[in-house]
Design a protein around this motif. Sequence first.
Motif, PDB file in Angstrom:
ATOM      1  N   THR A 115       0.828  -1.211   0.000  1.00  0.00           N
ATOM      2  CA  THR A 115       0.000   0.000   0.000  1.00  0.00           C
ATOM      3  C   THR A 115       0.863   1.261   0.000  1.00  0.00           C
ATOM      4  OG1 THR A 115      -0.186  -0.254   2.376  1.00  0.00           O
ATOM      5  CG2 THR A 115      -2.055  -0.929   1.072  1.00  0.00           C
ATOM      6  N   THR A 162       1.057   1.915  -3.594  1.00  0.00           N
ATOM      7  CA  THR A 162      -0.198   2.286  -4.240  1.00  0.00           C
ATOM      8  C   THR A 162      -0.785   3.562  -3.665  1.00  0.00           C
ATOM      9  OG1 THR A 162      -1.396   0.852  -2.763  1.00  0.00           O
ATOM     10  CG2 THR A 162      -0.811  -0.041  -4.894  1.00  0.00           C
ATOM     11  N   SER A 163      -0.288   4.059  -2.518  1.00  0.00           N
ATOM     12  CA  SER A 163      -0.816   5.346  -2.060  1.00  0.00           C
ATOM     13  C   SER A 163       0.075   6.493  -2.519  1.00  0.00           C
ATOM     14  CB  SER A 163      -1.023   5.337  -0.543  1.00  0.00           C
ATOM     15  OG  SER A 163       0.178   5.031   0.123  1.00  0.00           O
ATOM     16  N   THR A 165       2.372   5.766  -6.075  1.00  0.00           N
ATOM     17  CA  THR A 165       1.646   6.128  -7.293  1.00  0.00           C
ATOM     18  C   THR A 165       1.361   7.622  -7.319  1.00  0.00           C
ATOM     19  OG1 THR A 165       0.603   3.981  -7.183  1.00  0.00           O
ATOM     20  CG2 THR A 165      -0.361   5.566  -8.682  1.00  0.00           C
ATOM     21  N   LEU A 221      -6.753   9.862 -13.797  1.00  0.00           N
ATOM     22  CA  LEU A 221      -7.527   8.626 -13.974  1.00  0.00           C
ATOM     23  C   LEU A 221      -6.770   7.441 -13.402  1.00  0.00           C
ATOM     24  CD1 LEU A 221      -8.965   9.038 -17.550  1.00  0.00           C
ATOM     25  CD2 LEU A 221     -10.167   9.127 -15.397  1.00  0.00           C
ATOM     26  N   ILE A 222      -5.464   7.360 -13.685  1.00  0.00           N
ATOM     27  CA  ILE A 222      -4.667   6.254 -13.130  1.00  0.00           C
ATOM     28  C   ILE A 222      -4.681   6.325 -11.612  1.00  0.00           C
ATOM     29  CG2 ILE A 222      -2.295   5.470 -12.774  1.00  0.00           C
ATOM     30  CD1 ILE A 222      -1.818   5.440 -15.576  1.00  0.00           C
ATOM     31  N   PHE A 229      -8.027   5.224 -10.356  1.00  0.00           N
ATOM     32  CA  PHE A 229      -8.181   3.798 -10.623  1.00  0.00           C
ATOM     33  C   PHE A 229      -7.407   2.965  -9.604  1.00  0.00           C
ATOM     34  CE2 PHE A 229      -7.188  -0.084 -12.962  1.00  0.00           C
ATOM     35  CZ  PHE A 229      -8.462  -0.472 -13.283  1.00  0.00           C
ATOM     36  N   VAL A 230      -6.145   3.342  -9.366  1.00  0.00           N
ATOM     37  CA  VAL A 230      -5.333   2.583  -8.408  1.00  0.00           C
ATOM     38  C   VAL A 230      -5.913   2.702  -6.999  1.00  0.00           C
ATOM     39  CG1 VAL A 230      -3.073   2.503  -7.301  1.00  0.00           C
ATOM     40  CG2 VAL A 230      -3.237   2.651  -9.751  1.00  0.00           C
ATOM     41  N   VAL A 240      -8.984   3.130  -6.091  1.00  0.00           N
ATOM     42  CA  VAL A 240     -10.228   2.379  -5.915  1.00  0.00           C
ATOM     43  C   VAL A 240      -9.983   0.874  -5.980  1.00  0.00           C
ATOM     44  CG1 VAL A 240     -12.497   1.948  -6.918  1.00  0.00           C
ATOM     45  CG2 VAL A 240     -11.659   4.251  -6.735  1.00  0.00           C
ATOM     46  N   THR A 241      -9.062   0.434  -6.873  1.00  0.00           N
ATOM     47  CA  THR A 241      -8.939  -1.011  -7.075  1.00  0.00           C
ATOM     48  C   THR A 241      -8.053  -1.704  -6.049  1.00  0.00           C
ATOM     49  OG1 THR A 241      -7.117  -0.684  -8.611  1.00  0.00           O
ATOM     50  CG2 THR A 241      -9.318  -0.859  -9.541  1.00  0.00           C
ATOM     51  N   PRO A 293      -7.643  -1.444  -2.675  1.00  0.00           N
ATOM     52  CA  PRO A 293      -8.310  -2.009  -1.516  1.00  0.00           C
ATOM     53  C   PRO A 293      -9.161  -3.224  -1.853  1.00  0.00           C
ATOM     54  CG  PRO A 293      -8.536   0.348  -1.498  1.00  0.00           C
ATOM     55  CD  PRO A 293      -7.956  -0.013  -2.815  1.00  0.00           C
ATOM     56  N   VAL A 294      -9.771  -3.217  -3.070  1.00  0.00           N
ATOM     57  CA  VAL A 294     -10.605  -4.360  -3.445  1.00  0.00           C
ATOM     58  C   VAL A 294      -9.755  -5.618  -3.547  1.00  0.00           C
ATOM     59  CG1 VAL A 294     -12.116  -5.275  -5.225  1.00  0.00           C
ATOM     60  CG2 VAL A 294     -12.232  -2.871  -4.641  1.00  0.00           C
ATOM     61  N   THR A 295      -8.620  -5.531  -4.255  1.00  0.00           N
ATOM     62  CA  THR A 295      -7.790  -6.724  -4.397  1.00  0.00           C
ATOM     63  C   THR A 295      -7.222  -7.161  -3.051  1.00  0.00           C
ATOM     64  OG1 THR A 295      -5.931  -5.322  -4.945  1.00  0.00           O
ATOM     65  CG2 THR A 295      -7.116  -6.261  -6.765  1.00  0.00           C
ATOM     66  N   THR A 298      -8.144   0.264   4.246  1.00  0.00           N
ATOM     67  CA  THR A 298      -7.175  -0.556   3.526  1.00  0.00           C
ATOM     68  C   THR A 298      -6.129   0.289   2.822  1.00  0.00           C
ATOM     69  OG1 THR A 298      -8.947  -2.113   3.160  1.00  0.00           O
ATOM     70  CG2 THR A 298      -6.940  -2.474   1.940  1.00  0.00           C
ATOM     71  N   LEU A 319       3.998   1.841 -12.809  1.00  0.00           N
ATOM     72  CA  LEU A 319       4.725   3.061 -12.442  1.00  0.00           C
ATOM     73  C   LEU A 319       5.975   3.228 -13.302  1.00  0.00           C
ATOM     74  CD1 LEU A 319       4.447   2.959  -8.568  1.00  0.00           C
ATOM     75  CD2 LEU A 319       3.076   4.210 -10.190  1.00  0.00           C
ATOM     76  N   LEU A 328      -2.077   2.323 -18.225  1.00  0.00           N
ATOM     77  CA  LEU A 328      -3.492   2.195 -17.866  1.00  0.00           C
ATOM     78  C   LEU A 328      -3.996   0.785 -18.165  1.00  0.00           C
ATOM     79  CD1 LEU A 328      -5.678   4.034 -16.739  1.00  0.00           C
ATOM     80  CD2 LEU A 328      -6.428   4.496 -19.048  1.00  0.00           C
ATOM     81  N   PHE A 372      -5.635  -5.597 -12.204  1.00  0.00           N
ATOM     82  CA  PHE A 372      -6.748  -5.637 -11.253  1.00  0.00           C
ATOM     83  C   PHE A 372      -7.630  -6.853 -11.510  1.00  0.00           C
ATOM     84  CE2 PHE A 372     -11.244  -4.229 -10.630  1.00  0.00           C
ATOM     85  CZ  PHE A 372     -11.256  -4.416  -9.268  1.00  0.00           C
TER      86      PHE A 372
END
Lengths: 126, 158, 93
Positions: free
Chosen positions: A50, A53-54, A57, A81-82, A85-86, A88-89, A91-93, B111, C50, C69, C76
């Motif tokens: 994370t 990704t936080s 990214t 957008l990236i 997208f990162v 939101v996705t 935490p799901v994964t 998360t 990245l 992208l 994902f």
Amino acid sequence: MSTMEHAGDLPGWVALLVSAFLVIGAGLTLVGTIGFARLPTFYERIHAPTLGTSWGTGGIVMASMIFFTVLSTRPVVHEILIGIFVTVTTPVTLMLLARAALHRDRSEGNPNVPAEAPAEDPVPGE
Amino acid sequence: MLPYPLLSASLVLMWLALNGFTLGHLLLGCIVSVFASWGMAALRPAEPHFGKWYLLPKLFAVVLYDIVLSNIAVVWLIVTGGRRERRSGFVTVPLDLENPIGLAVLAVVVTSTPGTAWLEYNSVRRTVLIHVLDLVDEAEWQHLIKTRYEALLMEIFR
Amino acid sequence: MSHTILLWSVAFAQVCLAIAMALAALRMFRGPRAQDRVLALDTLYVNSMLLLMVFGIRTGKTIYFEASLVIGMLGFVATVALAKFLMRGEVIE
């Protein structure tokens, strides 16, 4: 090393700002992955990516946005957008993976994970 | 025609951001967004009930601030390695929040903050199991989640 | 001067991300369990995304953005499918 001719007319302070965001973003991603490789258990390892990704990214997205906005003299918002997208996705994964790991550990009777909380009242007739 | 105007508008914006602003792409984006919102309507998602929606920027700011702080904390933990006794563990937090969208936002917040991970929600007991990387005091984490995020989310989503 | 710093920081970012990808690959081979490998694959996806964005800054071409992208989206979907597989033993229920 290539000379990056396309960045020739970039003002100095913009180049410094882009460099700072790049170094922070890439550095955080690297530290996160080092943690991912070193931490001892799966549930600890799940925290490490994370970082990448936080703000990992976030930093690189900011660097890219500033760079292309100044170079092409129009606002570039592609990169947001990236970022969205990162955000939101990931935490799901991570949640799905953590639940899968919990499920696997419980079905093997691993004592290091908390037991599944039973549903309060079983519905009669089921 | 447009069951979800907000969704359609943001789809058009995203289409234009990806393809550049021209009249043709504006038309194409509008057509795509109309069909996408019909597809969404066919799924019949739960209707969101916003309460004090103007508190959303405050939530965003709080989360951004916390992510910066926990990034620093986790970097420090990884860099200093096992030099100090560290305990990680599971915490069960009882929740009063019931709105599914509020719960989803809380899960994303917990998360995506490094150092905490949302594992599973028990909808019967209304508790959530989270894993904390640097667990000092369980009650402190329960208190933090309840006062810092849940209270705000309960005001935003009724 | 600041131009040189930009050059070096782009190179630094590329090296950092390449090492990060190598570490994620190492974790993927070492495991020890399937969920570790899936998480390592997901980290590998994010890192390569990245890295492509840094390549975009280095070359000044926006085509790398599209590539990153696509990698992000495919990563994902792949990770979600693998996590479902770990949970139930089948992807489509």
